[in-house]
Write an enzyme that holds these catalytic residues in place. Structure first.
Site, PDB file in Angstrom:
ATOM      1  CG  ASP A 227      -0.052   0.090   2.607  1.00  8.27           C
ATOM      2  OD1 ASP A 227       0.803  -0.668   2.605  1.00  8.27           O
ATOM      3  OD2 ASP A 227      -0.592   0.913   3.473  1.00  8.27           O
ATOM      4  CD  GLU A 230       6.779   3.657   1.524  1.00 11.93           C
ATOM      5  OE1 GLU A 230       7.667   3.535   0.550  1.00 11.93           O
ATOM      6  OE2 GLU A 230       7.494   3.970   2.573  1.00 11.93           O
TER       7      GLU A 230
HETATM    8  C1  NOJ Z   1       8.511   3.594   6.783  1.00  5.46           C
HETATM    9  C2  NOJ Z   1       7.235   3.658   5.729  1.00  5.46           C
HETATM   10  O1  NOJ Z   1       7.456   4.555   4.927  1.00  5.46           O
HETATM   11  C3  NOJ Z   1       6.232   3.914   6.762  1.00  5.46           C
HETATM   12  O2  NOJ Z   1       4.903   4.121   6.087  1.00  5.46           O
HETATM   13  C4  NOJ Z   1       6.059   3.016   7.702  1.00  5.46           C
HETATM   14  O3  NOJ Z   1       4.783   3.040   8.798  1.00  5.46           O
HETATM   15  C5  NOJ Z   1       7.303   2.657   8.575  1.00  5.46           C
HETATM   16  N1  NOJ Z   1       8.484   2.618   7.620  1.00  5.46           N
HETATM   17  C6  NOJ Z   1       7.215   1.535   9.569  1.00  5.46           C
HETATM   18  O4  NOJ Z   1       6.867   0.289   8.899  1.00  5.46           O
HETATM   19  C1  NOJ Z   2       6.070   7.303   4.409  1.00  4.30           C
HETATM   20  C2  NOJ Z   2       4.856   6.906   3.960  1.00  4.30           C
HETATM   21  O1  NOJ Z   2       3.920   5.978   4.562  1.00  4.30           O
HETATM   22  C3  NOJ Z   2       4.772   6.957   2.412  1.00  4.30           C
HETATM   23  O2  NOJ Z   2       3.490   6.932   1.908  1.00  4.30           O
HETATM   24  C4  NOJ Z   2       5.842   7.854   1.680  1.00  4.30           C
HETATM   25  O3  NOJ Z   2       5.896   7.730   0.318  1.00  4.30           O
HETATM   26  C5  NOJ Z   2       7.221   7.915   2.457  1.00  4.30           C
HETATM   27  N1  NOJ Z   2       6.922   8.256   3.722  1.00  4.30           N
HETATM   28  C6  NOJ Z   2       7.888   9.052   1.882  1.00  4.30           C
HETATM   29  O4  NOJ Z   2       7.501  10.359   2.343  1.00  4.30           O
END
Ligand code: NOJ
Ligand code: NOJ
Length: 515
Positions: A227, A230
């Protein structure tokens, strides 16, 4: 008998609006944001957001940092999603930017660099797969180093929202050029330098960039993937809706100008149909009898409520300006599942995040307004690691944008507003004992009051941002749910982009209301 709950908040709604981006604009860096007064703040914050968003481009190649933060967390990368989304924001700002010479050339150059980087990244082999033309799997790769090399560490891959988001952004840019009588080849020649965009005309952009991202959707739309946050492998409402919209936007342009082969257009038409059926099919589970809202990822429904700001993003990102789409009307900003999603998020988060509880002090009736929103209620990502989730700027700005667009939708439709007290969303707007549906007649006093309530509700979300931005107007990714201070990646590019989008939607609805 009913009454407008947020009508009282309409003191936020200020008319007439001041044009942003004045040509005498000076830098906002090192200055205090004037947060004492909502109206003054909302305009100043817009200039700050644009300035800070533009700061996050790497000058020499135009790569867009998700955030300049290099540790705790390290966001010093370019994400396909973040880049496409913020460049789309810039494209939408172009009509205003072009009236003001301050950023005009810079922004066009940044957009061309985005096209160039898209072309380069599509061709890189990476851990999601080989690059094109060998394979299109590589297009699912979510993030790259800022020097346009592949990122070789473990990650939640693939993420299949990148290609459709890129298509939408590029088409919006081409459409803007077309609307304003500008030629892409002229703009490219003007900015040309060694190694930059090996092609010139719209057809080349279709053949070399858009075709591959479209082919990716045709081949991969049904595949499980991660998603936008991520974290979860499965099927995602946001991703599917963006894929459907990307095809929807492509078809009229491609057909009219013979930009894609007939056979390929046929496969796009077929894929559009399949994705649409998939989204609507009860067996998929985005729409379920057991919930009044969209289930963001059916695979984990039960473990999670299904409520996710990604659903609101899907709706507002696909309902922008005058681009209508018959196949997407189902997920328009006034769709009951979409509205109830916003309500569910707001209700749960008004309780979940202590900084929202101060609302109770004001008045019981304001309980649900003025709420800082996060990604989804069960979130545990604190911006650096795993502990507890927080509100996010981009989520809160998205809620505001949703409400401004909702107001606009009803005005443009010139129809009565159908209110069904069984849909929780309406608790935001009216208080009624009746369970019966009723219509608020177009052009009536009640209609105008309802429209104003949507705008006031939108403003109440922005007002939360006003309270929590840093003194210089900077926004990180999150807002600490206890202290209200910036949390996680500093100067998150997407936070600024989301603010700009909300502000623009607000200006548009206020312009409507003023004549
Ligand atoms: C980094 C991701 O971009 C973020 O969306 C996620 O919640 C954290 N890692 C924890 O897995
Ligand atoms: C975490 C977010 O969950 C993700 O959607 C995003 O792409 C990255 N950070 C980078 O901003």
């Amino acid at each position: 008998m009913f009454l407008w709950i947020v009508g009282v908040l309409s003191l936020y709604v200020s008319l007439p609006f001041v044009k942003f981006l004045r040509s005498d604009a000076v830098s906002w860096h090192d200055r205090y944001v004037p947060r004492g007064n909502f109206t003054e703040w909302v305009h100043a914050q817009n200039s700050i957001a644009l300035e800070r968003l533009l700061d996050n481009f790497i000058d020499e190649n135009g790569a867009i940092l998700a955030s300049p933060s290099r540790n705790e967390p390290d966001y010093y990368y370019q994400w396909v999603r973040d880049s496409a989304i913020v460049v789309n924001t810039l494209v939408k700002q172009l009509p205003a930017i072009e009236q003001n010479l301050q950023y005009d050339q810079l922004v066009h150059r940044r957009i061309l660099q985005f096209l160039n980087n898209s072309f380069v990244l599509q061709r890189l082999d990476n851990l999601s797969g080989k690059g094109v033309p060998t394979s299109i799997r590589g297009l699912g790769e979510p993030k790259f180093n800022v020097d346009n090399t592949q990122f070789n560490e473990n990650w939640g891959r693939p993420q299949n929202d990148g290609p459709p988001l890129r298509i939408i952004t590029i088409l919006n840019y081409l459409q803007h050029l077309n609307n304003t009588g500008k030629q892409i080849d002229h703009i490219i020649t003007h900015n040309a330098k060694e190694g930059f965009l090996p092609f010139k005309v719209t057809k080349d952009i279709f053949d070399n960039i858009l075709f591959w991202d479209l082919q990716f959707i045709v081949d991969e739309w049904k595949s499980e993937n991660f998603d936008l946050w991520e974290e979860v492998r499965g099927h995602h409402f946001f991703t599917s809706v963006m894929q459907l919209y990307a095809i929807e936007r492509t078809l009229p342009i491609a057909k009219q100008n013979h930009l894609l082969r007939k056979k390929f257009v046929e496969s796009l038409v077929d894929t559009r149909h399949k994705i649409r059926e998939f989204i609507l099919d009860n067996r998929t589970g985005f729409i379920s009898k057991s919930a009044n809202h969209i289930i963001s990822c059916p695979e984990i429904y039960g473990k999670r409520s299904g409520l996710d700001i990604a659903t609101i993003l899907a709706s507002i990102y696909t309902h922008d300006g005058s681009n209508t789409s018959e196949h997407l009307d189902l997920f328009h900003v006034d769709n009951r599942y979409i509205l109830n999603t916003l309500y569910g998020l707001t209700e749960s988060m008004s309780d979940l995040y202590p900084i929202n509880r101060e609302n109770e002090r004001h008045s019981k009736k304001h309980n649900l307004a003025a709420v800082a929103l996060g990604r989804y209620p069960e979130d545990v990502y604190d911006g650096v690691g795993i502990s507890e989730g927080n509100p996010w700027y981009l989520a809160t700005a998205a809620a505001a944008e949703h409400m401004y667009k909702l107001a606009r939708k009803f005005i443009e439709d010139e129809k009565s507003i159908p209110i069904s007290p069984n849909d929780e969303f309406w608790k935001f707007i009216i208080e009624t004992n009746s369970k019966d549906k009723f219509d608020v007649k177009y052009h009536s006093h009640a209609f105008n009051e309802t429209i104003k309530s949507f705008v006031a509700l939108g403003d109440s979300f922005l007002d939360k941002i006003r309270l929590h931005v840093a003194d210089d107007g900077s926004m990180s990714e999150q807002i600490n749910k206890y202290t209200g201070y910036n949390q996680g990646a500093s100067d998150l590019t997407w936070s600024y982009g989301s603010y700009l989008n909300a502000y623009q939607a607000r200006e548009e609805i206020l312009a409507y209301l003023s004549h």
